[in-house]
Design a protein around this motif. Structure first.
Motif, short mmCIF file in Angstrom:
data_model
loop_
_atom_site.label_atom_id
_atom_site.label_comp_id
_atom_site.label_asym_id
_atom_site.label_seq_id
_atom_site.Cartn_x
_atom_site.Cartn_y
_atom_site.Cartn_z
N TYR A 81 42.60 28.85 35.75
CA TYR A 81 41.99 29.33 34.50
C TYR A 81 40.61 29.94 34.73
O TYR A 81 39.97 30.38 33.78
N TYR A 82 40.15 29.98 35.98
CA TYR A 82 38.81 30.49 36.27
C TYR A 82 38.60 31.92 35.80
O TYR A 82 37.53 32.29 35.35
N CYS A 83 39.62 32.74 35.95
CA CYS A 83 39.46 34.18 35.70
C CYS A 83 39.30 34.53 34.23
O CYS A 83 38.75 35.58 33.89
N GLN A 84 39.78 33.65 33.33
CA GLN A 84 39.84 34.01 31.92
C GLN A 84 38.49 34.48 31.34
O GLN A 84 38.43 35.50 30.67
N PRO A 85 37.37 33.75 31.59
CA PRO A 85 36.09 34.24 31.04
C PRO A 85 35.39 35.27 31.94
O PRO A 85 34.31 35.75 31.58
N LEU A 86 35.99 35.59 33.08
CA LEU A 86 35.34 36.47 34.05
C LEU A 86 35.87 37.90 34.03
O LEU A 86 35.40 38.74 34.81
N SER A 98 42.28 46.15 31.67
CA SER A 98 43.69 45.74 31.61
C SER A 98 44.21 45.34 32.99
O SER A 98 45.03 44.44 33.11
N GLN A 99 43.71 46.01 34.04
CA GLN A 99 44.11 45.65 35.40
C GLN A 99 43.55 44.29 35.79
O GLN A 99 44.23 43.46 36.40
N VAL A 100 42.30 44.04 35.43
CA VAL A 100 41.68 42.74 35.75
C VAL A 100 42.39 41.62 34.99
O VAL A 100 42.59 40.52 35.51
N ALA A 101 42.80 41.91 33.75
CA ALA A 101 43.49 40.91 32.94
C ALA A 101 44.81 40.46 33.59
O ALA A 101 45.28 39.35 33.35
N LEU A 102 45.38 41.31 34.43
CA LEU A 102 46.61 40.94 35.14
C LEU A 102 46.37 39.74 36.06
O LEU A 102 47.31 39.01 36.39
N THR A 103 45.12 39.53 36.47
CA THR A 103 44.79 38.39 37.33
C THR A 103 45.17 37.08 36.65
O THR A 103 45.67 36.15 37.29
N VAL A 104 44.93 37.01 35.34
CA VAL A 104 45.29 35.81 34.57
C VAL A 104 46.80 35.60 34.60
O VAL A 104 47.30 34.48 34.81
N THR A 105 47.54 36.69 34.43
CA THR A 105 49.01 36.62 34.46
C THR A 105 49.50 36.19 35.84
O THR A 105 50.40 35.33 35.95
N PHE A 106 48.93 36.76 36.89
CA PHE A 106 49.33 36.39 38.26
C PHE A 106 49.10 34.91 38.52
O PHE A 106 49.91 34.26 39.19
N ALA A 107 48.01 34.37 38.01
CA ALA A 107 47.72 32.94 38.19
C ALA A 107 48.80 32.09 37.53
O ALA A 107 49.29 31.12 38.11
N GLN A 108 49.18 32.46 36.31
CA GLN A 108 50.16 31.67 35.56
C GLN A 108 51.55 31.77 36.19
O GLN A 108 52.26 30.77 36.32
N VAL A 109 51.94 33.00 36.56
CA VAL A 109 53.28 33.21 37.13
C VAL A 109 53.40 32.52 38.49
O VAL A 109 54.42 31.87 38.78
N SER A 110 52.37 32.63 39.32
CA SER A 110 52.43 32.00 40.65
C SER A 110 52.48 30.48 40.53
O SER A 110 53.18 29.81 41.30
N TYR A 111 51.76 29.94 39.56
CA TYR A 111 51.79 28.49 39.33
C TYR A 111 53.19 28.05 38.90
O TYR A 111 53.72 27.04 39.39
N ALA A 112 53.81 28.82 38.01
CA ALA A 112 55.16 28.50 37.55
C ALA A 112 56.16 28.55 38.72
O ALA A 112 57.05 27.69 38.83
#
Length: 396
Positions: free
Chosen positions: A29-34, A47-61
């Motif tokens: 969750y580190y990336c969310q406020p960054l 929008s590209q940086v926001a993909l970092t949040v998605t990558f974190a969630q998908v990789s964790y799943a």
């Protein structure tokens, strides 16, 4: 379990394990406020940086599904430090990244291997007396949930004081220190002789044989979906009229959830006395009430903060009750059971976040609250089905 190996009295080890759970879960969750700071640093579209949040969630799943079950067939005292070491490497890559692609790679590595927390929890349940299972799971879940809740606030704070890289570098060092402290202290537990392919075959069998696992996973999945609606709408609500809060204060509001997270230890003790059914319905009732208060919170920050605290409390009670039950189903398959449960749990979370965005754009805060309440009612439905099924099983 070896009677001399009960770790429930080893408070220092339990604290280390709880901190490890919090650090591992929170790093996703580190990336969310960054997002804004990283966007400015690399000069790329937000929008590209926001993909970092998605990558974190998908990789964790993916880690939940493909790595956590391995815990049943390998030496956990080596497997957990290995997972944590690779996650620390991923964090280091994030902290030293020279471009967005490198940040993405580091995020995926860290997210995939941060599931060490979900191997630690089954390990703990195998190294305590059965009557202490709920208490120990509750304590570790407190660490995990507090870690998630504090992660965004600490990430934003360190970014303001130093740089957006700071949280990644500090966490990488902390992860390495925890590995050193934990490695020689983790309890040895039995493992199964089974191939990787057999793991997934057996998980299919668990789904058909353990009906309560499926029902409890659905209860947890819908409950977390109801909570996750807030994840995708809190910023747009509190930064718009009538609140107009700055991003930093939005993060402060979420800290009220820490009190709910800290309740899991006490919930676990109550669950150990056989009150899981009561706790489940209490948790769901709190979730339902919280959406009524959150609706009033659409125009009042006091009510919103109260509702946010209550929904965290309700979720913590429901989740702890679920885990107290599922870890008693099959002592020889705890990692696989946790994998099934947590994968369903996070699928629910992802769907809840998406539903929150849809509801907000098609009916504002009123529709958002109705969607949240409907998800809670779905959780209640499966809780009733679970109660009927477990009652019939006891009679049989």
């Amino acid at each position: 379990m070896d009677p001399h190996q009960d770790i429930s009295q080893n408070k220092s080890l339990l604290w280390l394990m709880a901190i490890a759970c919090g650090l591992c879960a929170g790093l996703n969750y580190y990336c969310q406020p960054l997002v804004h700071s990283i966007q400015q640093y690399f000069n790329v579209p937000e929008s590209q940086v926001a993909l970092t949040v998605t990558f974190a969630q998908v990789s964790y799943a993916l880690g939940l599904l493909f790595l956590v079950p391995v815990g049943d067939i390998v030496n956990k005292t080596k497997f957990i430090p290995l997972l944590m070491f690779i996650a620390a490497f991923g964090l280091l890559l994030c902290g030293l990244s020279t471009n967005l692609s490198m940040l993405w790679i580091g995020t995926i590595i860290a997210g995939l291997f941060s599931v060490a927390a979900q191997v630690l929890i089954p390990l703990a349940t195998m190294a305590v007396k059965p009557e202490k299972t709920g208490e120990v799971v509750g304590f570790l879940m407190s660490g995990l949930l507090v870690g998630i809740l504090l992660s965004t606030s600490l990430s934003g704070l360190l970014s303001n004081l130093f740089s957006w890289r700071a949280i990644y570098l500090v966490s990488s060092v902390l992860m390495l220190i925890l590995i050193f402290l934990l490695k020689s202290r983790l309890p040895q537990v039995p493992t199964l002789k089974m191939s990787y392919a057999q793991i997934f075959s057996s998980m299919g069998s668990l789904l058909t044989q353990e009906k309560r696992l499926v029902l409890r996973a659905l209860i947890g999945g819908f409950a977390f979906a109801a909570m996750s609606i807030l994840f995708s709408t809190i910023a747009v609500l509190l930064t718009s009229e009538p609140f107009h809060l700055p991003d930093a204060l939005v993060g402060v509001v979420t800290l009220i959830g820490v009190f709910g997270a800290l309740s899991t230890t006490f919930v676990g003790k109550f669950a150990d006395k056989g009150h899981t059914r009561l706790l489940t319905f209490v948790g769901i009732a709190i979730l339902a009430c919280s959406w009524g208060i959150l609706y009033l919170g659409g125009k009042s920050l006091v009510f919103y903060t109260m509702g946010y605290g209550l929904i965290n409390l309700g979720l913590a009670i429901t989740h702890s009750s679920n885990q107290s039950i599922i870890f008693r189903l099959r002592p020889d398959a705890k990692s696989r059971i946790n994998s099934i449960y947590m994968t369903t749990y996070f699928i629910g979370g992802a769907c809840g976040s998406a539903l929150g965005i849809y509801a907000w754009h098609h009916g504002g805060w009123t529709m958002t609250c109705l969607a949240g309440l409907c998800l809670v009612l779905c959780s209640a439905f499966f809780a009733i089905v679970d109660t009927i099924y477990s009652s019939k099983k006891q009679i049989a």
